[in-house]
Scaffold this active site. Structure first.
Site, mmCIF file in Angstrom:
data_model
loop_
_atom_site.group_PDB
_atom_site.id
_atom_site.type_symbol
_atom_site.label_atom_id
_atom_site.label_comp_id
_atom_site.label_asym_id
_atom_site.label_seq_id
_atom_site.Cartn_x
_atom_site.Cartn_y
_atom_site.Cartn_z
ATOM 1 N N HIS A 27 -1.003 7.862 -34.696
ATOM 2 C CA HIS A 27 -2.207 7.056 -34.636
ATOM 3 C C HIS A 27 -1.701 6.029 -33.736
ATOM 4 O O HIS A 27 -1.168 5.012 -34.067
ATOM 5 C CB HIS A 27 -2.941 6.672 -35.696
ATOM 6 C CG HIS A 27 -3.552 7.900 -36.569
ATOM 7 N ND1 HIS A 27 -4.343 7.519 -37.557
ATOM 8 C CD2 HIS A 27 -3.623 9.106 -36.329
ATOM 9 C CE1 HIS A 27 -4.872 8.638 -38.169
ATOM 10 N NE2 HIS A 27 -4.574 9.689 -37.173
ATOM 11 N N PRO A 66 -2.966 -2.751 -51.277
ATOM 12 C CA PRO A 66 -2.715 -1.261 -50.183
ATOM 13 C C PRO A 66 -3.366 -1.595 -48.901
ATOM 14 O O PRO A 66 -3.291 -0.970 -47.784
ATOM 15 C CB PRO A 66 -3.554 -0.263 -50.829
ATOM 16 C CG PRO A 66 -4.361 -1.009 -51.873
ATOM 17 C CD PRO A 66 -3.892 -2.153 -52.207
ATOM 18 N N LYS A 94 1.629 -1.464 -46.225
ATOM 19 C CA LYS A 94 3.026 -2.124 -46.371
ATOM 20 C C LYS A 94 4.012 -1.693 -47.235
ATOM 21 O O LYS A 94 5.033 -1.507 -47.186
ATOM 22 C CB LYS A 94 3.027 -3.627 -46.174
ATOM 23 C CG LYS A 94 2.355 -4.057 -44.897
ATOM 24 C CD LYS A 94 3.441 -3.961 -43.841
ATOM 25 C CE LYS A 94 2.649 -4.121 -42.441
ATOM 26 N NZ LYS A 94 2.853 -2.942 -41.614
ATOM 27 N N TYR A 96 0.555 -4.704 -38.186
ATOM 28 C CA TYR A 96 -0.025 -3.573 -38.750
ATOM 29 C C TYR A 96 1.304 -2.297 -38.556
ATOM 30 O O TYR A 96 1.676 -1.691 -39.050
ATOM 31 C CB TYR A 96 -1.226 -2.920 -38.185
ATOM 32 C CG TYR A 96 -1.860 -1.972 -39.266
ATOM 33 C CD1 TYR A 96 -1.281 -0.671 -39.217
ATOM 34 C CD2 TYR A 96 -2.789 -2.308 -40.107
ATOM 35 C CE1 TYR A 96 -1.677 0.283 -39.960
ATOM 36 C CE2 TYR A 96 -3.414 -1.035 -40.995
ATOM 37 C CZ TYR A 96 -2.929 -0.036 -40.907
ATOM 38 O OH TYR A 96 -3.133 0.846 -41.572
HETATM 39 C C1 PHB Z 1 -3.890 5.917 -47.170
HETATM 40 O O1 PHB Z 1 -3.925 6.340 -48.209
HETATM 41 O O2 PHB Z 1 -4.160 6.932 -46.362
HETATM 42 C C2 PHB Z 1 -4.096 4.524 -47.062
HETATM 43 C C3 PHB Z 1 -4.017 3.514 -47.799
HETATM 44 C C4 PHB Z 1 -3.972 2.216 -47.394
HETATM 45 C C5 PHB Z 1 -4.194 1.728 -46.109
HETATM 46 C C6 PHB Z 1 -4.268 2.840 -45.240
HETATM 47 C C7 PHB Z 1 -4.243 4.351 -45.449
HETATM 48 O O3 PHB Z 1 -4.210 0.457 -45.896
#
Ligand code: PHB
Ligand code: APR
Length: 394
Positions: A75, A296, A300, A388
């Protein structure tokens, strides 16, 4: 009692413990991994799914790249959504071509278990009464029980990779450790659905009713989250209610919304920030969630865990090959710099995108102003993008 001897005893077979075992094997260093859960539990547990370039590179360089190359989804950006509109942050353009890769943590774990099994080195599942001793002296020990048999491992070093509820960190005397902690007054209700992702990239949304996140695992599987109470009773949410709330928070003025599909997994997770300092006590080295937890929102956690064990494996290799202690001595300070940087970013993303319960309307307006700034100023977008796509390995 069965007695074992190894160079590094690894407690925990999550991504941190398994990756460490893999990296040590490639350096010719012997290890034994002890895991309290079953193999099935470890593999099936649904967790994060965003890999930084540093994690992808390390997997590729260490022979774990085949399935990742085939099934991982690159992505080049993410969307931030508010007031019914999506705004794209173009990571590739803002960071000189860097990107993220979608590949579930349980896929990483499957690849690591296959690699471990191929080496023939030991990995004990369903270990009970795990304890560690003498890590302050020169004879560290790990004791555990497996299938009614007592085991004791004598080792040079213990790697505490046993996550946020493990035994390693609590085994350190309380006056020798400092735990920095912050709870958030909300959690995430997450679902995994058999539905084709309706967006090619993640959508992080702030809505008056709270945060929502659109993510994915594959061309046929969508992963979605809703901000909820930290102790939310999942029983109160039937699938229809979840979809309807997701559509409210993620529905855009241009008609975009997630596709519905069968919900195959759902759960609630609380959100915390934790940092344990230092990350080393004598011969005990903490890595991954055993040493730090991030909320989350910045994706990270997994990347920090992998970056920890990469640094630890390099330091252990320098010790065994060149009798060098300096890298082992620097491990904690070096990793804590990167951990705090990731903590700051995860806290910032979390604060920008969630509504505090009983929150003041001023805060919501301020958050919208912040999102407007982050999606319009190139300087602000670049700051988000560079954090990010990768800080865990720096
Ligand atoms: C995911 O589980 O796909 C996920 C979790 C937290 C994020 C981004 C994606 O910040
Ligand atoms: N003895 C042996 N193993 C234990 C013990 C114990 N006393 N306690 C816990 N474990 C195991 C857990 O069952 C788990 O399999 O240690 C493992 C720790 O794995 P994770 O929790 O996945 O932590 P880590 O490997 O550090 O990976 C961090 O996981 O929580 C996510 O977002 C986080 O993606 C990040 C990643």
């Amino acid at each position: 009692m069965t007695r074992h001897r190894t160079q590094v005893g690894i407690v925990g077979a999550g991504p941190a413990g398994l990756f460490l075992g893999h990296l040590l094997h490639l350096e010719g260093i012997d290890s034994i991994v002890i895991e309290s859960r079953s193999q099935e539990y470890v593999v099936e547990r649904v967790r994060a799914g965003v890999l930084e370039q540093g994690t992808v590179d390390l997997m590729t360089q260490t022979g774990l790249g085949d399935r990742l190359r085939r099934e991982g989804i690159r992505h080049g950006g993410v969307y931030l959504a508010f007031l019914g509109r999506r705004h794209r942050i173009d990571f590739e353009e803002l960071t000189g071509g860097r990107a993220i890769t979608i590949y579930g943590q349980n896929e990483v774990v499957k690849d690591l278990i296959a690699a471990r099994n191929a080496t023939g080195r030991p990995l004990y599942y369903s270990a009970e009464q795990v304890s560690i001793a003498d890590f302050d002296g020169s004879h560290p020990r790990i004791r555990f029980q497996c299938a009614d048999e007592q085991h004791e491992i004598a080792c040079d070093f213990i790697a505490g990779c046993d996550g946020s509820h493990g035994v390693c960190r609590p085994s350190i005397p309380a006056d020798r450790v400092c735990v920095y902690e912050r709870d958030y007054p909300f959690g995430w209700l997450g679902i995994l659905a058999k539905a084709a992702p309706s967006s090619g990239e993640l959508v992080y949304a702030l809505h008056e009713r709270g945060f929502a996140l659109f993510s994915m695992r594959s061309a046929g599987v969508t992963r979605l989250y809703l901000q909820c109470a930290p102790d939310e009773d999942i029983g109160r949410w039937n699938d229809d209610a979840i979809w309807s709330e997701l559509e409210t928070r993620l529905g855009m003025l241009d008609g975009w919304r997630p596709n519905r599909g069968d919900v195959v997994q759902k759960g609630v997770t609380g959100m915390r920030s934790v940092v344990v300092e230092p990350m080393r006590h004598g011969a005990l080295f903490l890595a991954g969630d055993a040493a730090h937890i991030v909320p989350p929102t910045g994706a990270k956690g997994l990347n920090l865990a992998v970056a920890d064990v990469r640094a630890l494996a390099i330091a252990l290799a320098a010790h065994y090959r060149q009798n060098r202690r300096d890298l082992l001595d620097q491990y904690s300070d070096q990793r804590l710099r990167s951990v705090w940087r990731a903590q700051r970013f995860s806290w910032w993303m979390t604060s920008m995108l969630h509504r505090a319960p009983g929150g003041n309307p001023f805060d919501y307006r301020r958050q919208i102003a912040e999102l407007e700034y982050v999606t319009s100023s190139r300087a602000a977008m670049t700051s988000l993008a560079e954090n990010y796509v990768g800080t865990a390995f720096e």
